[in-house]
Scaffold this motif. Structure first.
Motif, PDB file in Angstrom:
ATOM      1  N   TYR A 114       0.866  -1.181   0.000  1.00  0.00           N
ATOM      2  CA  TYR A 114       0.000   0.000   0.000  1.00  0.00           C
ATOM      3  C   TYR A 114       0.901   1.228   0.000  1.00  0.00           C
ATOM      4  CZ  TYR A 114       1.394  -0.188   4.888  1.00  0.00           C
ATOM      5  OH  TYR A 114       2.141  -0.242   6.039  1.00  0.00           O
ATOM      6  N   VAL A 115       0.366   2.337  -0.460  1.00  0.00           N
ATOM      7  CA  VAL A 115       1.127   3.590  -0.460  1.00  0.00           C
ATOM      8  C   VAL A 115       0.357   4.619   0.349  1.00  0.00           C
ATOM      9  CG1 VAL A 115       2.172   5.419  -1.830  1.00  0.00           C
ATOM     10  CG2 VAL A 115       2.081   3.096  -2.739  1.00  0.00           C
ATOM     11  N   ASN A 116       0.913   5.009   1.492  1.00  0.00           N
ATOM     12  CA  ASN A 116       0.373   6.116   2.283  1.00  0.00           C
ATOM     13  C   ASN A 116       1.202   7.349   1.933  1.00  0.00           C
ATOM     14  OD1 ASN A 116      -1.434   4.364   3.430  1.00  0.00           O
ATOM     15  ND2 ASN A 116      -0.353   4.161   5.365  1.00  0.00           N
ATOM     16  N   LEU A 117       0.622   8.215   1.115  1.00  0.00           N
ATOM     17  CA  LEU A 117       1.365   9.347   0.552  1.00  0.00           C
ATOM     18  C   LEU A 117       1.333  10.546   1.498  1.00  0.00           C
ATOM     19  CD1 LEU A 117       2.860  10.650  -1.849  1.00  0.00           C
ATOM     20  CD2 LEU A 117       0.617  11.285  -2.777  1.00  0.00           C
ATOM     21  N   GLY A 118       2.488  10.914   2.024  1.00  0.00           N
ATOM     22  CA  GLY A 118       2.592  12.071   2.903  1.00  0.00           C
ATOM     23  C   GLY A 118       2.743  13.356   2.093  1.00  0.00           C
ATOM     24  N   ILE A 119       2.143  14.422   2.598  1.00  0.00           N
ATOM     25  CA  ILE A 119       2.270  15.744   1.993  1.00  0.00           C
ATOM     26  C   ILE A 119       2.791  16.691   3.072  1.00  0.00           C
ATOM     27  CG2 ILE A 119       1.102  17.649   0.845  1.00  0.00           C
ATOM     28  CD1 ILE A 119       1.145  15.143  -0.841  1.00  0.00           C
ATOM     29  N   ALA A 120       3.996  17.202   2.900  1.00  0.00           N
ATOM     30  CA  ALA A 120       4.572  18.124   3.883  1.00  0.00           C
ATOM     31  C   ALA A 120       3.774  19.418   3.881  1.00  0.00           C
ATOM     32  CB  ALA A 120       6.041  18.386   3.573  1.00  0.00           C
ATOM     33  N   ALA A 121       3.306  19.825   5.052  1.00  0.00           N
ATOM     34  CA  ALA A 121       2.467  21.022   5.165  1.00  0.00           C
ATOM     35  C   ALA A 121       3.040  21.960   6.209  1.00  0.00           C
ATOM     36  CB  ALA A 121       1.032  20.630   5.540  1.00  0.00           C
ATOM     37  N   ALA A 122       3.235  23.219   5.817  1.00  0.00           N
ATOM     38  CA  ALA A 122       3.718  24.238   6.747  1.00  0.00           C
ATOM     39  C   ALA A 122       2.519  24.843   7.459  1.00  0.00           C
ATOM     40  CB  ALA A 122       4.494  25.312   6.005  1.00  0.00           C
ATOM     41  N   THR A 123       2.532  24.806   8.782  1.00  0.00           N
ATOM     42  CA  THR A 123       1.441  25.346   9.593  1.00  0.00           C
ATOM     43  C   THR A 123       2.016  26.330  10.601  1.00  0.00           C
ATOM     44  OG1 THR A 123       1.535  23.728  11.408  1.00  0.00           O
ATOM     45  CG2 THR A 123       0.362  23.074   9.407  1.00  0.00           C
TER      46      THR A 123
END
Length: 484
Positions: A345-354
């Motif tokens: 499976y592919v759990n795709l992370g998205i880097a998010a600046a908060t």
């Protein structure tokens, strides 16, 4: 369990993540005396991974809030007590834990507990021992209490008062507390002295009760004036005004920000990743003119109505297709068992600046989603992150990540792997550049991709193939159909 214990129920800071040890109370939604119901959210806390709202498991009236907003509390510590039978009349609630009653002190002082700024017992539950008034001093008790609140001890009175007739050769520092032998100074003053290389035992105090002040330390750090010729007349020289030390001038123009919560966890994770996984980063520059045209077409497509379409969406889809063609890259390294764990499976992370720092939530089973589903998942992920509502579960279990540095106008970078993941793709800014297209130099939309991967489980050939396939899809997006 006594009747009082059954009536006054204590709610402890839970472990809202995976093995977290502490959390910061961001906001209380209730006050003492408010009525609460089972399941009602009473506060918001920030862990090392996300901001989380905590519901109370009791019905009743809030009896006591043990800690204020901005306080970091260890998991398992009581943060609120609830009177579950307020109609029964007055009753004495359980006392706070004994360790919460001790005042915070500077590390190293005997019998006192060292704590960090922002940690420790709540003001409402702190109890301090009463001090006996100093003999012959009208306000001795008041000075003792104030001194302890300020973070230093009050010296014991001298056994014999100094005679008024006894001549003094110069200013004499008051005696340090019996048994400690330490000059009296607040923790910030001690740090200043340490930074300037000043021994506090040599500093003459000028503060009340013999306390050494910052000005005293600066005076001790100032260079001694050059000896001058003896004056020909008996006139007292003007007092020397010491120049501030360069370190002190610099400190006055600096701002110190405590590192905690998400920023602290991110810093620790990046250091751990950088020095445990051997990183390799490869780059490729690609003509994405056709992809940018497809983005505009998809925005008008009825099947994409209600979702946000942007270049990142197609980059994510291209990356997922490349991983499907080379599934060996979707893996992790098991150090304990010395095994490579490949994921189906592919759990795709998205880097998010908060505002709270960088977080990397991931889309579960992203490789199995259609383009409209992936667009909806991306939109929800970004909105939740910006609101600070990302849950710890949303950030757990990622396998690969994309970081979109292009939104800041950056061409690309050398991204650091998210801990436990095998690869991270940096998507740079899309810019119009001269490009050779069909044998002629033409202005084209161009971007640079960078892929970092763990060289323990991804060799150069595999990493190169994944990066090249991602670029090839973005150059000719119809490959999304032929390669899927």
């Amino acid at each position: 369990m006594t009747a009082t214990d059954q009536r006054f129920r204590e709610f402890k800071m839970p472990d809202v993540g995976e093995g977290l040890t502490e959390a910061e109370i961001l906001k209380w939604y209730v006050a003492e005396g408010d009525t609460v119901a089972d399941g009602q959210v009473v506060c918001e806390v920030e862990t090392a991974k996300a901001a989380v709202e905590l519901p109370i498991p009791y019905d009743g009236v809030v009896h006591q809030l043990r800690f204020g907003e901005g306080t970091t509390v260890d998991v398992g510590t009581v943060i609120i007590t609830v009177d579950t039978d307020p109609g029964a009349g007055p009753a004495e609630a359980p006392a706070a834990a004994p360790e919460a009653a001790e005042p915070a002190a500077e590390d190293g002082e005997e019998g006192r507990k060292a704590v960090l700024v922002g940690y420790g017992a709540a003001p409402s539950s702190t109890k301090r021992r009463a001090r006996k008034a100093q003999p012959g001093t009208a306000n001795g008790a008041q000075a003792a209490v104030q001194a302890e609140l300020n973070g230093y001890a009050v010296p014991e009175p001298a056994a014999e008062p100094v005679s008024r007739e006894t001549p003094a050769a110069g200013p004499v520092a008051p005696a340090a507390p019996a048994g400690t032998g330490r000059p009296l100074a607040k923790p910030p003053v001690r740090k200043l002295a340490k930074d300037l290389g000043i021994d506090l035992a040599t500093v003459v105090p000028s503060g009340p009760d013999g306390i050494i002040t910052r000005e005293d330390v600066h005076a001790a750090a100032a260079p001694a004036p050059a000896p001058a010729a003896a004056p020909e007349y008996d006139v007292e020289p003007a007092p020397h005004e010491p120049a501030p030390a360069p370190e002190a001038v610099a400190a006055a123009r600096e701002t110190r920000i405590p590192v905690k919560g998400v920023r602290k966890a991110t810093a620790q994770a990046m250091v751990s990743s950088a020095f445990t996984a051997p990183h390799v980063t490869e780059f490729i520059t690609v003509d994405v003119t056709r992809t940018m045209k497809l983005v505009q077409e998809l925005k008008q497509d009825p099947d994409m109505a209600g979702v946000r379409v942007n270049p990142l969406l197609l980059v994510a889809k291209a990356f997922l297709v490349a991983i499907k063609r080379h599934p060996e890259i979707n893996a992790s390294w098991d150090e304990e068992n010395q095994e490579i764990v490949r994921k189906d499976y592919v759990n795709l992370g998205i880097a998010a600046a908060t505002p709270r720092g960088l977080i990397v939530p991931n889309i579960k089973d992203a490789g199995a989603q259609t383009l409209p589903q992936l667009a909806a998942s991306l939109g929800e992920l970004v909105a939740t992150a910006r609101e600070g509502k990302t849950s710890p579960a949303d950030m757990a279990g990622g396998t690969v990540t994309i970081t979109n540095v292009g939104v800041f106008g950056v061409d690309t970078g050398t991204p650091i792997l998210n801990p436990g993941e095998s690869a991270i793709l940096a998507f740079g800014a899309v810019k119009e550049q001269p490009w050779v297209h069909k044998g002629k130099v033409k202005p084209r939309q161009v971007t640079t991709l960078a892929l970092s991967f763990d060289h323990r489980l991804v060799d150069g050939e595999l990493g190169s193939k994944v990066l090249a396939d991602t670029a090839a899809i973005l150059e000719r997006p119809k490959r999304l159909i032929t390669w899927s």
